[in-house]
Write a protein that holds these residues in place. Structure first.
Motif, mmCIF file in Angstrom:
data_model
loop_
_atom_site.group_PDB
_atom_site.id
_atom_site.type_symbol
_atom_site.label_atom_id
_atom_site.label_comp_id
_atom_site.label_asym_id
_atom_site.label_seq_id
_atom_site.Cartn_x
_atom_site.Cartn_y
_atom_site.Cartn_z
ATOM 1 N N ALA A 100 0.889 -1.241 -0.036
ATOM 2 C CA ALA A 100 0.025 0.038 0.090
ATOM 3 C C ALA A 100 0.869 1.265 0.129
ATOM 4 O O ALA A 100 2.127 1.157 0.229
ATOM 5 C CB ALA A 100 -1.001 0.222 1.132
ATOM 6 N N THR A 102 2.528 4.265 1.299
ATOM 7 C CA THR A 102 3.005 4.530 2.929
ATOM 8 C C THR A 102 2.636 6.047 3.436
ATOM 9 O O THR A 102 2.269 6.661 2.103
ATOM 10 C CB THR A 102 4.537 4.158 3.222
ATOM 11 N N LYS A 260 -1.614 -5.889 2.592
ATOM 12 C CA LYS A 260 -2.697 -4.552 2.729
ATOM 13 C C LYS A 260 -3.220 -4.510 4.222
ATOM 14 O O LYS A 260 -4.244 -3.933 4.725
ATOM 15 C CB LYS A 260 -3.768 -4.908 1.897
ATOM 16 N N CYS A 265 0.751 -2.056 6.726
ATOM 17 C CA CYS A 265 0.371 -0.828 6.107
ATOM 18 C C CYS A 265 0.531 0.349 7.327
ATOM 19 O O CYS A 265 0.736 1.425 7.057
ATOM 20 C CB CYS A 265 -1.204 -0.798 5.713
ATOM 21 N N HIS A 266 0.331 -0.246 8.517
ATOM 22 C CA HIS A 266 0.345 0.800 9.700
ATOM 23 C C HIS A 266 1.440 0.521 10.822
ATOM 24 O O HIS A 266 1.861 1.679 11.301
ATOM 25 C CB HIS A 266 -0.915 1.081 10.212
#
Ligand code: NDP
Length: 442
Positions: A100, A102, A260, A265-266
């Motif tokens: 994804a 960033t 994802k 992703c985080h």
């Protein structure tokens, strides 16, 4: 900004998580998996901490050799063997895939070859067990505590290296997150996607291999130990192997989808992922199999079928919910969910460089029932593993207790982040889908 509650939780975990893992494994080794008996012995003075410690197997050259070989083998499979599974398995997404965007607006490329690594590792395992006999399939169980010390060494080494790397030579400086609090940064990580060279991605490697590839091998080793000790493998052990095997295979079949998820992703890469993947995951996610070596439960047919059905329904919900979101996002809403055009909420957000992006939040299918119904399915599957162990001890139930805390906390953490990302659009979404995990309840 790090609030006092987060800091207290982090300090607690840094100090006690390794002890918790040790306590669980030691209680099986020395107390037949009773979590209470060691405490009673200590409180009544029947035993001292030193007695328990003296009986604990130490680090051995053999375990260090096995572990070094294991991790090296997984590195080789990850870095040097490009994926060939996607060339002949219809529907499987492997090879080079994009992650994804960033927060700094970077899109990383990943070599997705986890399924291949899993298959090669397991083919070699079975070839050894049934043909070559280089080592006993009980090797993991037989060295379980010495291997724990090796896993800890790697877990701490990689987390510390990641911390130093984020200051000295970060992969992408703009995606680093410095809070100024040493403990928070060490635990939650600074770098977003630390890498060595073009392809060795820390997050993808450490979460998937050695952690998740090992999961099914560890369970197989427990089954082999039951066979050695009792001359048979119980139906509960088979259930745990099958249900957790489906979960693991699903992970690798959908490794591109994993790019994802929140982990990639985080979350930043720190001790939470580094040590967690090396120690917490392989040691605590496999407690049911370990327990069944000490307590070989043979379930009645009705109970076994009930548990299997619960596990399969949980898996179905988990997979379908994740699939619906993945399909919806991949096709940008040009797909069908339960035979109809998907319903969704349009939303927008800014990356740190001020670029405006648009996104969509699905509000139909399982995503119309609750905001994290994938977690609900995961929890049903987790409960099934635990129920396979009957009700004599609490230890095998650790997994469902832990997963409930982890996924509820994760759900709240994710929603907090989504609210900061989407603002009023997120509020429109929570008004459209008011429940988090269980429709009408929570
Ligand atoms: P999700 O796959 O649910 O991803 C959450 C993200 O999806 C949000 O941050 C948001 O990201 C996006 N999103 C949220 N709502 C919607 C919506 N309605 N429509 C479209 N996109 C939405 O969470 P996880 O990554 O935590 O979990 C993935 C799976 O892994 C789950 O099934 C979970 O059970 C499992 N898991 C298992 C663990 C284990 O230890 N066994 C640990 C953690 C997870 P965006 O910013 O892109 O909008």
């Amino acid at each position: 900004e790090v609030d006092w509650f987060s800091l207290a939780s982090i300090l607690f975990l840094l100090m006690f998580a390794p002890l918790i893992v040790y306590y669980f494994i030691m209680s099986c080794d020395q107390y037949q998996c009773s979590l209470i008996d060691p405490l009673i012995d200590l409180l009544t003075g029947k035993k001292h901490l030193s007695d328990i410690w003296d009986k604990t197997p130490t680090l051995t050259y053999r375990a260090a050799g096995i572990y070094a070989l294991w991790v090296t083998f997984q590195v080789v499979l990850y870095v040097f063997i490009p994926d060939f599974c996607h060339k002949f398995l219809p529907g499987y997404v492997g090879g080079v895939q994009e992650g994804a965007v960033t927060p700094a607006g970077v899109v990383n490329k990943y070599q997705i070859n986890g399924l291949q690594a899993w298959i090669i590792t397991h083919v070699l395992w079975f070839a050894n067990a049934y043909y070559f006999h280089f080592f006993s399939p009980t090797i993991i169980f037989d060295n379980w505590i010495p291997l724990l010390w090796c896993a800890n060494i790697l877990g701490y080494a990689v987390s510390t290296f990641a911390m130093i790397k984020s200051y000295a030579f970060p992969t992408n400086a703009k995606d680093c997150k410095f809070t100024g609090n040493f403990f928070y940064d060490y635990m939650m990580g600074i770098e977003f996607n630390p890498r060595i060279g073009k392809w060795f991605d820390f997050k993808l490697f450490f979460n998937g291999r050695p952690g998740i590839v090992a999961w099914t091998l560890i369970n197989l080793s427990y089954a082999a130990k039951q066979q050695e000790l009792y001359g048979q493998v119980t139906n509960s052990m088979i259930l745990v192997n099958v249900l957790q095997g489906i979960y693991v295979l699903d992970f690798f079949w959908n490794e591109a989808w994993y790019l994802k998820t929140i982990d990639i992703c985080h979350d930043h890469f720190g001790w939470y992922l580094g040590w967690g993947d090396c120690v917490w995951l392989p040691y605590l996610y496999t407690l049911q199999g370990l327990y069944l070596v000490y307590h070989p439960v043979q379930l009645g047919t009705a109970n076994a079928i009930g548990i299997l059905i619960l596990g399969l329904i949980g898996y179905y919900i988990f997979r379908m919910t994740n699939h619906q979101k993945d399909l919806f996002r991949r096709t940008n809403g040009n797909c069908k969910i339960w035979g109809k055009k998907p319903e969704y909420i349009e939303c927008s957000y800014m990356s740190v460089d001020g670029t405006k992006y648009y996104s969509k939040l699905l509000t139909s299918g399982f995503w119309g029932w609750a905001r994290h119904f994938n977690y609900t399915g995961d929890l049903m599957g987790s409960l099934a593993y635990c129920l396979a162990c009957d009700f004599e001890h609490i230890l095998p139930y650790f997994y469902i207790i832990y997963m409930t805390i982890l996924l509820t906390h994760r759900c709240i953490r994710d929603e907090h982040r989504c609210f900061s990302k989407y603002g009023k659009d997120w509020k429109r979404y929570t008004a459209a889908v008011p429940y988090r995990l269980i429709p009408g309840v929570f």
